[in-house]
Design a protein around this motif. Structure first.
Motif, PDB file in Angstrom:
ATOM      1  N   THR A  97       5.519  71.103  17.729  1.00 27.43           N
ATOM      2  CA  THR A  97       4.091  71.006  17.375  1.00 27.43           C
ATOM      3  C   THR A  97       3.308  70.255  18.434  1.00 27.43           C
ATOM      4  N   LEU A  98       3.896  69.212  18.986  1.00 24.85           N
ATOM      5  CA  LEU A  98       3.199  68.474  20.037  1.00 24.85           C
ATOM      6  C   LEU A  98       2.886  69.403  21.200  1.00 24.85           C
ATOM      7  N   LYS A  99       3.844  70.272  21.505  1.00 23.76           N
ATOM      8  CA  LYS A  99       3.663  71.197  22.621  1.00 23.76           C
ATOM      9  C   LYS A  99       2.473  72.119  22.362  1.00 23.76           C
ATOM     10  N   TYR A 157      -1.567  68.478  31.871  1.00 29.20           N
ATOM     11  CA  TYR A 157      -0.745  67.258  31.880  1.00 29.20           C
ATOM     12  C   TYR A 157       0.706  67.543  32.241  1.00 29.20           C
ATOM     13  N   GLU A 158       1.313  66.524  32.808  1.00 26.99           N
ATOM     14  CA  GLU A 158       2.745  66.607  33.079  1.00 26.99           C
ATOM     15  C   GLU A 158       3.411  65.392  32.436  1.00 26.99           C
ATOM     16  N   ILE A 159       4.436  65.635  31.617  1.00 26.65           N
ATOM     17  CA  ILE A 159       5.109  64.512  30.940  1.00 26.65           C
ATOM     18  C   ILE A 159       6.039  63.804  31.926  1.00 26.65           C
ATOM     19  N   VAL A 160       5.815  62.513  32.116  1.00 23.94           N
ATOM     20  CA  VAL A 160       6.698  61.776  33.039  1.00 23.94           C
ATOM     21  C   VAL A 160       7.411  60.612  32.342  1.00 23.94           C
ATOM     22  N   SER A 204      18.694  59.614  23.182  1.00 22.16           N
ATOM     23  CA  SER A 204      19.639  60.325  24.045  1.00 22.16           C
ATOM     24  C   SER A 204      19.403  61.823  23.988  1.00 22.16           C
ATOM     25  N   ILE A 205      18.891  62.329  22.869  1.00 21.50           N
ATOM     26  CA  ILE A 205      18.601  63.758  22.769  1.00 21.50           C
ATOM     27  C   ILE A 205      17.408  64.146  23.643  1.00 21.50           C
ATOM     28  N   ILE A 215      10.528  60.230  34.455  1.00 21.48           N
ATOM     29  CA  ILE A 215      11.505  61.303  34.270  1.00 21.48           C
ATOM     30  C   ILE A 215      10.756  62.626  34.171  1.00 21.48           C
ATOM     31  N   SER A 216      11.506  63.719  34.219  1.00 19.75           N
ATOM     32  CA  SER A 216      10.876  65.002  33.922  1.00 19.75           C
ATOM     33  C   SER A 216      11.343  65.416  32.535  1.00 19.75           C
ATOM     34  N   PHE A 217      10.496  66.135  31.838  1.00 25.36           N
ATOM     35  CA  PHE A 217      10.794  66.441  30.448  1.00 25.36           C
ATOM     36  C   PHE A 217      10.581  67.914  30.171  1.00 25.36           C
ATOM     37  N   ASP A 218      11.506  68.485  29.419  1.00 29.13           N
ATOM     38  CA  ASP A 218      11.411  69.894  29.063  1.00 29.13           C
ATOM     39  C   ASP A 218      11.135  70.007  27.566  1.00 29.13           C
TER      40      ASP A 218
END
Lengths: 390, 318
Positions: free
Chosen positions: B48-50, B58-61, B75-76, B264-267
Motif C-alpha cells: 500500500t505504501l508503494k 523519490y528514492e528510498i535510501v 531483517s526481512i 541502503i537501496s530498497f526494493d
C-alpha cells in the motif's frame, strides 16, 4: 533401697547413651553410604564463589564437592515446579539447583542463611526435598551465629563428623582470601571488558582463572595465581576512551551477582562499551561489612534499618551519582521486600541528583526481548544526554 | 530524484508505516492490523505504501523498524536501523513537538511514559507484568459491552457520573464491570468508568514516581479514544495534546533515525518473495535456547535466540 535406685538410674543412663551412639552410627551410615566413601556435598550456584565453597568442603572438611550443572532454563523449570509460586526467584533457582546436584551425585546439601526470607530457605528446601522423596542429608547454615565460632563448628561437623578443626579453620581462611581475589579480578573485568579489542578474551580468561583456583592449597598459591592472572588480564588489549560511560548496578543480593538471574545484564551493558560499577559482592557485604558507615552515609534519606541489602543499594546509588555515573540499573527478584522498600528512596535520589534509574524485577520469565528493549532505550537515553552535554 | 525513508512500527495489534522526505514530511502512511502475522502484515503495508507514493520522484535510501517485531521485520526488509520503541517514539514526537515534556503512550500490548527535558529523554518507564491500562484491555471489554471500540470514546463522553471500576488488575476490573452492569449502572457510565480505570492504572503503575509536566503529548492507538483523553485531562489538570498522526509517531521516529544510518537501496517488490521462519531448538546444553531462523526464498538470511556461541548459526553471505 537407695542403692538399688541409684543402680537403676545408672543403668537407664547407659542405655540412653548406647541408644544415642547407635543413632549416631546409623546417621553416619546414612551419610557415608556404607561407611566407605566421603560425603558428596553441594551448594547452590552463587556467582563465581562456588570454587571457594568447594575449597572449604574439600580441603577443610575432607569431603567431596559436587559442582551442580550450570543454571539453565531447566533448573528454573524444575525449581519453580516444586516451589511456592510467590516465593522469591532465588529460592526457585536454588531448589532446581539442589535437584540437579542430587542428579549429579550429591548426597549432602548445604544452604546458607540470611537476613531476609533467605533465612527460611534452608528449612523449606529440606522439607520440599524430603516430600519429593529424596533421601539426602541437609545442612542448614541458617543456624550459624557469626559472632559465635562454635556454631560454625557445629554445622561443619554435620557435614563431616570426623573433621579436623585445624584444617577446617585454615581452609576457611584461605577460602575467604579466595573470595577477595575473585572480587578484585571481577572488578577489573567490569571496568574493562566493554572495551576489549578481540571479543571474548576476558570471558575466556575469567573461566581459566576460576578453573585454576581449584588447585589452590594455601594462601601462597592464591597470591601467586592472583599476580599471574592480574598480569594476564592487564595484557588483554583494550581500547578504552579517556572518559568512558559508567553505569552503576545496584539491587538485591543474589540477582545482582547471578548472571542467569539478571539475564546477563553485565554482558549486555559491556557489549555497548560501558564501564560497569558494582560494589555489591561477598567481600564488601560479608567479609568486610560496612553497615555502620552505611547507616550514617544515608541518614538524609533513611531513618531506620531497612534490612537485607536495601541500605547498601541506597548508599551506592548516592555514591554512583556523585562519582559521575550516567545512570543506574536496579535489579531484584520479583517480590523482594527490602528492595521494594528501597525504590521510593531511589526515586528521590534520581530527582535530587538528576540521574536516571531503571528498575528490573525478574521472575521466571526466560525471554530477553522485553529486557533488551528497556536496556537499549536506557542506553539511547544516556547517549542523548551525553551528546547534549558536549 | 529526492531521497526518502521508510519507518515501520510493527506492534502486537497494529502495523504502522510511513514514508518521509528529507525534511521529515510524511509523504505516505498506512495503518493496518497485524493479526498475529507480522510478515504478512508488513507485505501488505509495503504494497500500500508503494501505491500511495510517487516512485519516480523519490528514492528510498533508508528503512527503519521498531515495535515488538522490529528484529524480524528489520531483517526481512533489510533495514539499516532497528530501534526500540521508546527511543523511536521520543524522536518522532520531538520532531513535531520540540517543547514536549511528557509523552504518554498506550498501545495494544504495552504502555510507556517518557519524560523529556530540554529536548532529551531523561527518564522513561514501560509497563511490566500487567495488561490493565492497555489497548487490548479496552478492546476486550468493549466486546463484552457490545460496543465497537472505535465508538467507546463518544459513549464515554455522554456520561455525567462515571462508575468507579477497580483499576488495579484486568481480572478484578472485569468482574467489577460485570457487577456494576448487573446492579443497573448505565452503559455510558460504565464505559466512562473504564476509561478512568485505564488512566488510573497507567498513572499508578507506569507513571509511578514520575513528575508529570506539561506540555503532555498522548499517543499510541488508545490516544484515538476521546474518553481516555478526557480522563487524562481530568486526572492531570493539564491539556493533553493528541496529534492527528498520534498513531504514527513510532514509525516516524524510526524513519528519522534511518536518515543517520548507512544508506541502503530498497526494493518494494517483496510481495512475491517467500519469507519463512523456523524455530530450532539448540541442544548444546540444558538451556535449550529457542533459535529463530529467517529464510528468504529458502535461503537463510538471519538467525537469533542463542545465549552463547555454542548455539550460533552461521549465515553464509553468498
Amino acid at each position: 533401697m537407695k542403692n538399688k535406685e541409684k543402680k537403676l538410674n545408672k543403668f537407664k543412663k547407659s542405655v540412653k547413651k548406647l541408644l544415642r551412639l547407635k543413632n549416631l552410627k546409623k546417621y553416619r551410615n546414612d551419610v557415608y553410604k556404607k561407611n566407605t566413601s566421603k560425603p558428596k556435598v553441594s551448594f547452590p550456584a552463587f556467582g563465581s564463589y562456588n570454587v571457594a565453597i568447594a575449597h572449604i568442603i574439600e580441603k577443610g572438611l575432607n569431603a567431596e564437592y559436587v559442582y551442580g550443572p550450570e543454571t539453565t532454563k531447566r533448573t528454573l523449570e524444575i525449581g519453580s515446579k516444586y516451589s511456592p509460586d510467590f516465593v522469591c526467584t532465588p529460592f526457585k533457582i536454588h531448589l532446581g539447583g539442589f535437584i540437579e546436584a542430587i542428579e549429579a551425585g550429591a548426597d549432602t546439601l548445604v544452604q546458607f542463611g540470611g537476613v531476609c526470607r533467605l533465612g527460611y530457605y534452608g528449612e523449606l528446601h529440606e522439607q520440599i526435598l524430603k516430600d519429593m522423596g529424596y533421601n539426602v542429608h541437609f545442612v542448614n547454615m541458617a543456624n550459624i551465629e557469626y559472632y559465635k565460632p562454635l556454631t560454625v563448628y557445629e554445622e561443619f561437623k554435620k557435614i563431616n563428623p570426623n573433621l579436623d578443626i585445624k584444617k577446617a579453620v585454615q581452609a576457611t581462611l584461605t577460602a575467604l582470601e579466595m573470595v577477595k581475589v575473585i572480587d578484585k579480578i571481577e572488578d577489573y573485568i567490569r571496568q574493562n571488558v566493554g572495551f576489549e579489542v578481540n571479543d571474548g578474551e576476558f570471558e575466556q580468561l575469567h573461566k581459566d582463572f576460576l578453573d585454576s583456583l581449584e588447585s589452590v592449597e594455601t594462601k601462597k598459591d592464591l597470591k601467586f595465581l592472583y599476580k599471574l592472572y592480574m598480569k594476564k588480564f592487564k595484557n588483554i588489549k583494550i581500547n578504552k576512551p579517556e572518559k568512558p560511560i559508567m553505569v552503576g548496578l545496584i539491587g538485591e543480593y543474589y540477582t545482582i551477582m547471578d548472571d542467569f538471574s539478571n539475564h546477563n545484564m553485565e554482558k549486555e551493558l559491556a557489549k555497548k562499551g560501558i564501564v560497569i560499577k558494582r560494589w555489591m559482592n561477598l567481600t564488601n557485604s560479608v567479609i568486610s561489612p560496612t553497615r555502620d558507615e552505611t547507616v550514617t552515609r544515608i541518614k538524609n534519606y533513611v531513618k531506620y534499618d531497612m534490612g537485607a541489602t536495601a541500605m547498601y543499594t541506597i548508599r551506592k546509588a548516592i555514591d554512583y551519582a556523585k562519582d559521575g555515573c550516567s545512570g543506574l540499573i536496579h535489579v531484584k527478584s520479583a517480590g523482594c521486600t527490602p528492595e521494594i522498600d528501597s525504590m521510593p528512596v531511589l526515586q528521590r535520589i534520581s530527582e535530587d541528583y538528576k540521574i536516571p534509574i531503571i528498575y528490573f524485577s525478574f521472575d521466571t520469565q526466560t525471554s530477553d526481548v522485553g529486557i533488551n528493549t528497556r536496556v537499549e532505550a536506557f542506553y539511547d537515553m544516556i547517549m542523548m544526554r551525553k551528546e547534549v552535554e558536549k | 530524484m529526492k531521497k526518502a525513508y521508510i519507518g515501520v512500527d510493527i506492534g502486537s495489534i497494529s502495523t504502522k508505516g510511513v514514508i518521509i522526505d528529507e525534511e521529515n514530511n510524511i509523504v505516505a502512511s498506512e495503518y493496518i492490523w497485524t493479526e498475529a502475522d507480522p510478515i504478512g502484515a508488513v507485505k501488505r503495508l509495503i504494497a500500500t505504501l508503494k501505491e500511495n507514493f510517487d516512485e519516480k520522484k523519490y528514492e528510498i535510501v533508508g528503512v527503519g523498524t521498531t515495535g515488538s517485531a522490529r528484529k524480524l521485520i528489520g531483517s526481512i526488509l533489510g533495514a539499516n536501523i532497528v530501534k526500540n520503541e521508546i527511543t523511536a517514539h521520543a524522536i518522532g514526537t520531538l520532531s513535531l513537538y520540540p517543547d514536549v515534556r511528557t509523552i504518554f503512550e498506550i498501545g495494544g500490548q504495552d504502555s510507556k511514559i517518557i519524560i523529556i527535558d530540554d529536548g532529551i529523554v531523561v527518564d522513561y518507564a514501560m509497563n511490566t507484568l500487567c495488561a490493565a491500562g492497555t489497548g487490548s484491555f479496552l478492546s476486550s471489554q468493549s466486546k463484552r459491552l457490545g460496543l465497537e471500540v472505535e465508538k467507546f470514546g463518544e459513549v464515554a463522553l455522554k456520561s455525567k457520573n462515571p462508575t468507579n471500576i477497580a483499576a488495579r488488575c484486568t481480572v478484578f476490573a472485569e468482574s467489577d464491570l460485570v457487577h456494576k452492569a448487573q446492579i443497573g449502572c448505565k452503559k455510558e457510565d460504565i464505559v466512562a468508568g473504564l476509561c478512568k480505570a485505564v488512566v488510573t492504572n497507567y498513572l499508578n503503575n507506569v507513571g509511578k514516581g514520575k513528575k508529570i509536566v506539561a506540555p503532555i503529548v498522548f499517543q499510541g492507538g488508545v490516544s484515538k479514544n476521546i474518553g481516555v483523553i478526557k480522563a487524562f485531562e481530568d486526572a492531570t489538570n493539564e491539556k493533553v495534546i493528541v496529534d492527528p498522526n498520534s498513531h504514527l509517531m513510532g514509525a516516524l521516529g524510526v524513519a528519522i533515525l534511518s536518515k543517520k544510518a548507512e544508506p541502503i537501496s530498497f526494493d518494494f517488490n517483496i510481495e512475491e518473495v517467500v519469507f519463512e521462519t523456523k524455530g530450532v531448538e539448540c541442544n548444546g546444553c540444558a538451556n535449550h535456547c529457542e533459535r529463530i531462523c529467517v529464510y528468504r526464498d529458502k535461503k537463510l538470511i538471519d538467525a537469533w535466540g542463542n545465549k552463547c556461541d555454542k548455539g550460533a548459526i552461521k549465515i553464509s553471505n553468498n
